[in-house]
Design an enzyme around this catalytic site. Structure first.
Site, PDB file in Angstrom:
ATOM      1  N   GLU A   6       0.895  -1.174   0.000  1.00  0.00           N
ATOM      2  CA  GLU A   6       0.000   0.000   0.000  1.00  0.00           C
ATOM      3  C   GLU A   6       0.923   1.211   0.000  1.00  0.00           C
ATOM      4  OE1 GLU A   6      -3.096  -0.069  -0.312  1.00  0.00           O
ATOM      5  OE2 GLU A   6      -3.671  -2.093   0.307  1.00  0.00           O
ATOM      6  N   CYS A  45      -1.863   8.949   2.745  1.00  0.00           N
ATOM      7  CA  CYS A  45      -1.669   8.663   1.324  1.00  0.00           C
ATOM      8  C   CYS A  45      -2.939   8.913   0.512  1.00  0.00           C
ATOM      9  CB  CYS A  45      -1.188   7.229   1.142  1.00  0.00           C
ATOM     10  SG  CYS A  45      -2.324   6.042   1.853  1.00  0.00           S
TER      11      CYS A  45
END
Ligand code: ADP
Length: 458
Positions: free
Chosen positions: A261, A295
């Site tokens: 990720e 993010c």
């Protein structure tokens, strides 16, 4: 050494291997500091490759029982207990999180609830990891597909969600029957250690969940060892694209399963027909979580030229209300940054190339607090226009047509968004934002193998 009190981190809570609090083999420690003022919170074990070997061996041994001799129902019950204890201890966990990470207490409580929700979700999913009965192409045969736990998995987690990124991975891995070695980010190892303490209280057997804190230097060595170890079957990492690529290439030597990720660079587009209030609230919600250090934060903000000034005024008003300070203070709505150098560099580059500061732009002396900042006149030549900002800067680019803005929004090697993340949803990126999915039923895929079985029935 401990500068604050909490029941969740017993004296000697330095590293957690094989169900015990231990020191690093080399006896070394490193400091965990409050990001607000850099004061020492406490020190933890600075594990090295030798400790990683011990941790992996403990996880490998524990796998024999947890992975192969425990029923899904038993695993489910422990995950459920762990969830309930996390919920009961939300206040204490949130305080540890705020102290080491800096996010305001209300946000930290939100993260603990979110973190616990993965244990709840995967305690249920543990009992639904079904196989398939497949019609064979010939008579006298039966075909089955079953799912098996992949084995020992290593979880490398970031500092922006030190509790939730751990349980999102751990819940799925443990439900599937895998055992774990976790390496928390060096800035925020305390939340992971507290989660381990709760896992122990919930009855997770020794060796099933190990936590090895390490500073950045040792992390690099440990990660190389882990990627190349034949005793580690999968790695799940959340962090920067740059480090994700290193782990992926290091894992080639053992053809290991790697779930990544990574960074994002989400566009946020405001057309001239937008409902201004909704657009402002939307940007505010997706930009300022964790002081802009996630993010999935909106990063490239494109505003139609016709409503540009009105939008800038509105978002500026909303951002002026943010209260900066120490996250433990209840009035505070925006905490410090973990690292302000990177955003200072991006801001200086943008200003030197013609961007204008509309709000903020400065950091508070002697802290890592950075004012909520708006810059306009951002152009593609500026680094800030295509770099993940990871801080509270709204960098606005003007556009004129839909066609043009869609092209600009898609012109990136990243592909990640999803501020509405929850345990029920499969989260993950495309392109250089990652491999694999976390959460939901898909989260289990990263930690299982399909096994095909063929029976001769003649
Ligand atoms: P950030 O830049 O946001 O800190 P990183 O990708 O550097 O993100 O860090 C995320 C996690 O990766 C942390 O646990 C960190 O310790 C770890 N890490 C950093 N560098 C390396 C590396 N070279 N190899 C393996 N893990 C690393």
């Amino acid at each position: 050494m401990r500068n604050f009190q909490t029941e969740l981190l017993p004296e000697g809570a330095k590293a957690f291997i094989n169900g015990k609090w231990i020191n690093a083999s080399n006896g070394k420690l490193f400091e965990v500091n409050d990001p607000y003022n850099n004061e020492l919170l406490c020190d933890v074990a600075n594990c090295d490759v030798q400790d990683a070997e011990i941790g992996v061996a403990a996880a490998k041994q524990a796998f024999q029982k947890w992975g192969l001799e425990t029923t899904a129902k038993e695993r489910s019950a422990i995950l459920q207990k762990w969830y309930q204890l996390m919920v009961q201890k939300e206040g204490q966990l949130a305080e540890i999180l705020t102290r080491e990470q800096g996010k305001p207490l209300a946000e930290a409580r939100g993260e603990i609830q979110y973190s616990a929700s993965f244990l709840d979700w995967y305690s249920a999913e543990a009992r639904r990891i079904y196989g398939q009965v497949v019609p064979p192409p010939v008579l006298n045969r039966q075909h089955f597909h079953v799912r098996e736990p992949i084995g020992v998995v290593v979880l490398i987690t970031p500092w922006n969600f030190p509790s939730a990124m751990l349980t999102r991975k751990a819940g799925a891995a443990l439900a599937a029957g895998c055992t774990i070695v976790a390496k928390p980010a060096e800035d925020t190892p305390l939340s992971a250690l507290a989660v381990a303490q709760i896992a122990k209280e919930a009855g997770l057997p020794d060796g099933v969940f190990n936590v090895l804190p390490a500073d950045r230097e040792n992390t690099i060595e440990i990660s190389k060892f882990i990627c190349e170890s034949q005793d580690v079957d999968a790695i799940s990492f959340t962090g920067s694209t740059q480090v994700g690529k290193i782990l992926l290439s290091q894992s080639a030597s053992t053809v290991k399963r790697v779930c990544l990720e990574l960074g994002g660079n989400a566009p946020f587009i405001v057309f001239d027909t937008a409902n201004m209030e909704k657009a402002i609230n939307g940007l505010f919600a997706s930009k300022f979580r964790c002081s802009g250090q996630t993010c999935v934060c909106a990063n490239r903000i494109y505003v139609h030229q016709k409503i540009h000034d009105q939008f800038v005024e509105g978002i500026s008003k909303a951002m002026s209300k943010l209260v900066l300070g120490h996250g433990i203070d209840k009035k505070v709505t925006m905490g410090p940054l973990i690292n302000k150098k990177a955003i200072e560099h991006l801001l200086n580059d943008a200003i030197s190339k013609g961007a204008k500061i509309v709000l903020g732009g400065k950091s508070k002396p002697d802290t890592t607090l950075f004012e909520p900042t708006i810059i306009t006149d951002v152009t593609p030549e500026m680094e800030i226009a295509h770099t993940e900002i990871f801080g509270p800067i709204v960098a606005i680019q003007k556009f004129e047509s839909e066609e043009e803005v869609i092209k600009r929004a898609n012109d990136t090697r990243y592909g990640l968004a999803g501020i509405m993340s929850c345990a029920e949803a499969a989260f993950g990126g495309v392109k250089e934002s990652g491999l694999g999915r976390e959460g939901s039923i898909q989260g289990i895929d990263e930690f299982t193998q399909w096994k095909y079985m063929c029976l001769n029935t003649s």
